[in-house]
Design a protein around this motif. Structure first.
Motif, mmCIF file in Angstrom:
data_model
loop_
_atom_site.group_PDB
_atom_site.id
_atom_site.type_symbol
_atom_site.label_atom_id
_atom_site.label_comp_id
_atom_site.label_asym_id
_atom_site.label_seq_id
_atom_site.Cartn_x
_atom_site.Cartn_y
_atom_site.Cartn_z
ATOM 1 N N THR A 48 1.569 3.610 -2.411
ATOM 2 C CA THR A 48 1.446 4.714 -3.366
ATOM 3 C C THR A 48 0.710 5.923 -2.828
ATOM 4 O OG1 THR A 48 -0.411 3.498 -4.271
ATOM 5 C CG2 THR A 48 1.669 3.394 -5.493
ATOM 6 N N SER A 49 0.163 5.807 -1.614
ATOM 7 C CA SER A 49 -0.390 7.028 -1.019
ATOM 8 C C SER A 49 -0.455 6.872 0.494
ATOM 9 C CB SER A 49 -1.767 7.381 -1.604
ATOM 10 O OG SER A 49 -2.702 6.420 -1.208
ATOM 11 N N VAL A 62 -4.825 9.950 10.710
ATOM 12 C CA VAL A 62 -3.748 10.531 9.912
ATOM 13 C C VAL A 62 -4.415 11.052 8.629
ATOM 14 C CG1 VAL A 62 -1.584 10.023 8.717
ATOM 15 C CG2 VAL A 62 -2.127 8.809 10.843
ATOM 16 N N PHE A 100 -3.981 6.820 15.545
ATOM 17 C CA PHE A 100 -5.289 7.485 15.554
ATOM 18 C C PHE A 100 -5.506 7.999 14.129
ATOM 19 C CE2 PHE A 100 -8.504 9.181 18.336
ATOM 20 C CZ PHE A 100 -8.351 8.389 19.454
ATOM 21 N N ILE A 152 -0.095 6.681 4.432
ATOM 22 C CA ILE A 152 0.938 6.276 5.393
ATOM 23 C C ILE A 152 2.003 5.396 4.724
ATOM 24 C CG2 ILE A 152 1.324 5.007 7.550
ATOM 25 C CD1 ILE A 152 -1.528 5.806 8.413
ATOM 26 N N LYS A 167 -8.313 -5.156 12.707
ATOM 27 C CA LYS A 167 -7.142 -4.497 13.282
ATOM 28 C C LYS A 167 -6.712 -5.140 14.601
ATOM 29 C CE LYS A 167 -6.261 -1.767 9.962
ATOM 30 N NZ LYS A 167 -5.042 -1.967 9.165
ATOM 31 N N TYR A 227 -13.871 -3.545 10.417
ATOM 32 C CA TYR A 227 -12.551 -2.903 10.337
ATOM 33 C C TYR A 227 -11.833 -3.052 11.673
ATOM 34 C CZ TYR A 227 -9.008 0.749 9.789
ATOM 35 O OH TYR A 227 -7.814 1.437 9.736
ATOM 36 N N THR A 242 -5.136 11.233 5.201
ATOM 37 C CA THR A 242 -4.882 10.411 3.998
ATOM 38 C C THR A 242 -6.202 10.256 3.232
ATOM 39 O OG1 THR A 242 -5.504 8.338 5.052
ATOM 40 C CG2 THR A 242 -3.201 8.984 5.294
ATOM 41 N N ASN A 255 1.486 -2.464 5.491
ATOM 42 C CA ASN A 255 0.690 -1.250 5.707
ATOM 43 C C ASN A 255 -0.685 -1.320 5.057
ATOM 44 O OD1 ASN A 255 0.197 1.860 5.825
ATOM 45 N ND2 ASN A 255 0.185 1.359 3.644
ATOM 46 N N ARG A 305 -1.752 -1.198 -6.001
ATOM 47 C CA ARG A 305 -2.713 -1.625 -7.014
ATOM 48 C C ARG A 305 -2.557 -0.898 -8.348
ATOM 49 N NH1 ARG A 305 -8.520 -1.082 -4.498
ATOM 50 N NH2 ARG A 305 -7.513 0.907 -4.075
ATOM 51 N N SER A 306 -2.260 0.425 -8.269
ATOM 52 C CA SER A 306 -2.298 1.200 -9.515
ATOM 53 C C SER A 306 -0.892 1.380 -10.101
ATOM 54 C CB SER A 306 -2.971 2.549 -9.227
ATOM 55 O OG SER A 306 -2.291 3.571 -9.876
ATOM 56 N N LYS A 362 0.545 5.043 -10.435
ATOM 57 C CA LYS A 362 1.001 5.612 -9.154
ATOM 58 C C LYS A 362 2.308 4.952 -8.723
ATOM 59 C CE LYS A 362 -3.580 6.384 -7.194
ATOM 60 N NZ LYS A 362 -4.400 5.984 -6.057
ATOM 61 N N ASP A 376 -3.412 -6.638 -6.453
ATOM 62 C CA ASP A 376 -4.603 -6.204 -5.727
ATOM 63 C C ASP A 376 -4.827 -7.169 -4.563
ATOM 64 O OD1 ASP A 376 -7.085 -5.597 -4.750
ATOM 65 O OD2 ASP A 376 -7.972 -5.200 -6.716
ATOM 66 N N PHE A 377 -4.592 -6.676 -3.349
ATOM 67 C CA PHE A 377 -4.653 -7.535 -2.167
ATOM 68 C C PHE A 377 -6.067 -8.026 -1.836
ATOM 69 C CE2 PHE A 377 -0.506 -5.500 -1.250
ATOM 70 C CZ PHE A 377 0.236 -6.644 -0.999
ATOM 71 N N GLY A 395 0.854 -1.207 0.000
ATOM 72 C CA GLY A 395 0.000 0.000 0.000
ATOM 73 C C GLY A 395 0.877 1.239 0.000
HETATM 74 N N1 LIG Z 1 -5.407 7.151 7.886
HETATM 75 C C1 LIG Z 1 -5.681 6.880 9.131
HETATM 76 O O1 LIG Z 1 -6.197 7.724 9.877
HETATM 77 C C2 LIG Z 1 -5.370 5.525 9.696
HETATM 78 C C3 LIG Z 1 -5.558 5.338 11.074
HETATM 79 C C4 LIG Z 1 -5.262 4.112 11.622
HETATM 80 C C5 LIG Z 1 -4.782 3.096 10.824
HETATM 81 N N2 LIG Z 1 -4.633 3.288 9.485
HETATM 82 C C6 LIG Z 1 -4.115 2.171 8.689
HETATM 83 O O2 LIG Z 1 -2.984 2.594 7.965
HETATM 84 C C7 LIG Z 1 -2.895 1.894 6.736
HETATM 85 C C8 LIG Z 1 -2.755 2.858 5.583
HETATM 86 O O3 LIG Z 1 -3.897 3.699 5.571
HETATM 87 P P1 LIG Z 1 -3.960 5.042 4.716
HETATM 88 O O4 LIG Z 1 -4.867 5.928 5.457
HETATM 89 O O5 LIG Z 1 -2.594 5.493 4.371
HETATM 90 O O6 LIG Z 1 -4.706 4.509 3.416
HETATM 91 P P2 LIG Z 1 -4.832 5.180 1.963
HETATM 92 O O7 LIG Z 1 -4.427 6.603 1.967
HETATM 93 O O8 LIG Z 1 -6.187 4.807 1.497
HETATM 94 O O9 LIG Z 1 -3.738 4.390 1.099
HETATM 95 C C9 LIG Z 1 -3.889 3.052 0.870
HETATM 96 C C10 LIG Z 1 -2.740 2.530 0.043
HETATM 97 O O10 LIG Z 1 -2.951 1.147 -0.138
HETATM 98 C C11 LIG Z 1 -3.119 0.848 -1.509
HETATM 99 N N3 LIG Z 1 -4.206 -0.088 -1.654
HETATM 100 C C12 LIG Z 1 -5.485 0.077 -1.253
HETATM 101 N N4 LIG Z 1 -6.197 -1.023 -1.534
HETATM 102 C C13 LIG Z 1 -5.331 -1.872 -2.132
HETATM 103 C C14 LIG Z 1 -5.468 -3.169 -2.666
HETATM 104 N N5 LIG Z 1 -6.639 -3.798 -2.650
HETATM 105 N N6 LIG Z 1 -4.397 -3.764 -3.212
HETATM 106 C C15 LIG Z 1 -3.212 -3.148 -3.254
HETATM 107 N N7 LIG Z 1 -3.012 -1.910 -2.762
HETATM 108 C C16 LIG Z 1 -4.063 -1.293 -2.214
HETATM 109 C C17 LIG Z 1 -3.445 2.150 -2.196
HETATM 110 O O11 LIG Z 1 -2.934 2.011 -3.510
HETATM 111 P P3 LIG Z 1 -3.801 2.458 -4.807
HETATM 112 O O12 LIG Z 1 -3.910 3.925 -4.653
HETATM 113 O O13 LIG Z 1 -2.998 2.031 -5.964
HETATM 114 O O14 LIG Z 1 -5.096 1.771 -4.703
HETATM 115 C C18 LIG Z 1 -2.658 3.134 -1.343
HETATM 116 O O15 LIG Z 1 -1.312 3.145 -1.757
HETATM 117 C C19 LIG Z 1 -4.149 1.015 6.669
HETATM 118 O O16 LIG Z 1 -3.822 -0.283 7.100
HETATM 119 C C20 LIG Z 1 -5.092 1.663 7.651
HETATM 120 O O17 LIG Z 1 -6.001 0.746 8.174
HETATM 121 C C21 LIG Z 1 -4.915 4.490 8.901
#
Ligand SMILES: NC(=O)c1ccc[n+]([C@@H]2O[C@H](COP(=O)([O-])OP(=O)(O)OC[C@H]3O[C@@H](n4cnc5c(N)ncnc54)[C@H](OP(=O)(O)O)[C@@H]3O)[C@@H](O)[C@H]2O)c1
Length: 328
Positions: free
Chosen positions: A62-63, A240, A238, A65, A211, A207, A242, A137, A85-86, A89, A111-112, A60
């Motif tokens: 490409t965007s 972030v 908590f 965390i 976790k 979800y 994104t 991640n 996935r993309s 990116k 694609d996971f 994960g």
């Molecule tokens: N953001 C928060 O507040 C927060 C808080 C607690 C925990 N988390 C955890 O932190 C982690 C990252 O979250 P994030 O907020 O950074 O998410 P995000 O901005 O949505 O980024 C998700 C990343 O994962 C990739 N991805 C998504 N679905 C995929 C799939 N099916 N197969 C392959 N790649 C995939 C996306 O790539 P593409 O763009 O190519 O699809 C992107 O690079 C997650 O495990 C989330 O549960 C986040």
């Protein structure tokens, strides 16, 4: 009771009181010291992450965390395998890392959500690399906002996707990479959990359950393999800023992804289970004190969560409207 036995009782009570106060003072001093080590000292002395091995694999990447971890690991001297996935990116992030940090990159498009059959190809792509660090991640939620379980859109497919992406990816990537780390007696696995996994969260039920799986898996794995040179760290942030949080603007409490990744990576070697940064650690404490488990699971709390979800949705819609106006 004569006055002698009275004073004995008073003495016993004073001793019990004294020991209780001392116990809590020691307990809280110890907790404060641990917090200080993990979130303050770690900013001055960090583990040399390059020592784990040449390559870091980030899922994960490409965007959000994951991308921020990939950048930060490259900045600290590792070559990076980006898994996402993309394809567009992936190429863009790989190029940015090569240009900015001069590190090598590999990309793996996958694609996971698709389940078991994707892993042999990933194994093949990683075969000849010395992998020192794995960042599990990748993760997804099933809705833009907090929803009741039966309101998950397209539930049969979506729930399987969430389980494949949030749970299966962690176990399968670990199964692929851990054996060679154990052979080399060196390795770091970082698994991304969430504060939503610290307690059962109504309206985020699946979800939150995925976790807590990540948390338990990581903590147990860490104790199984730490004597063999492997560190497994579980990070439970908590909020972030994104895609997942609709890019809500960063603030004192809501971290930007790059700040978060930098602080969280500093805690490697200091803690095997961390909120990632001091702001999130304090929110974790506040939440457990003011919203204990029984309250969070009460019907009253669910009603409040519904209201909160509505107000968040409004805020997000307003933000989307504003950015659409700017583009016009
Ligand atoms: N953001 C928060 O507040 C927060 C808080 C607690 C925990 N988390 C955890 O932190 C982690 C990252 O979250 P994030 O907020 O950074 O998410 P995000 O901005 O949505 O980024 C998700 C990343 O994962 C990739 N991805 C998504 N679905 C995929 C799939 N099916 N197969 C392959 N790649 C995939 C996306 O790539 P593409 O763009 O190519 O699809 C992107 O690079 C997650 O495990 C989330 O549960 C986040």
């Amino acid at each position: 009771m004569d006055s002698e036995s009275n004073s004995m009782v008073v003495m016993v009570l004073v001793l019990i009181g004294g020991f209780t106060v001392l116990f809590y003072m020691l307990k809280w001093s110890w907790k404060c010291w641990c917090g200080f080590r993990v979130y303050v000292l770690s900013n001055f002395w960090q583990v040399n992450l390059k020592a784990y091995g040449q390559w870091a694999v980030v899922t994960g990447a490409t965007s959000g965390i994951g991308k921020a971890y990939a950048y930060e690991l490259a900045r600290r001297g590792l070559d990076i395998v980006l898994v996402s996935r993309s394809i567009d990116k992936l190429h863009a992030v790989a190029k940015e890392i090569e240009d900015k940090h001069g590190r090598q990159t590999h990309i793996i498009q996958t694609d996971f959500t698709e389940g078991h059959h994707i892993y042999p190809a990933i194994a093949e792509a990683l075969r000849d690399l010395e992998i020192g660090i794995l960042v599990n991640n990748v993760g997804m939620n099933y809705s833009e906002t907090l929803v009741h379980f039966l309101d998950i859109p397209n539930p049969e497919q979506r729930t399987t996707h969430v389980i494949n992406c949030n749970i299966l990816s962690v176990t399968q990537m670990t199964t692929l990479i851990l054996p060679r780390m154990v052979e080399r007696e060196k390795g770091l696995i970082i698994n991304m959990s969430s504060e939503a996994g610290a307690q059962p969260q109504p309206m985020l039920s699946l979800y939150s359950a995925t976790k807590i799986f990540v948390t338990y898996f990581s903590r147990a794995l860490n104790s199984e393999y730490k004597s063999r040179g492997i560190t497994v760290q579980c990070v439970a942030p908590f909020m972030v800023s994104t895609n997942m949080t609709q890019h809500l603007p960063p603030s004192l409490l809501l971290k930007s992804a790059s700040e978060f990744a930098c602080e969280a990576l500093n805690t490697v070697g200091y803690s095997s289970y961390t909120s990632g940064c001091v702001a999130h650690a304090l929110q974790h404490i506040a939440l457990s004190v003011f919203f204990p488990g029984w309250l969070r699971l009460s019907s009253y709390f669910v009603k409040q969560t519904e209201k909160f979800a509505l107000s968040m949705q409004k805020k997000v819609d307003e933000m989307k409207e504003r950015s659409a106006c700017k583009q016009d």
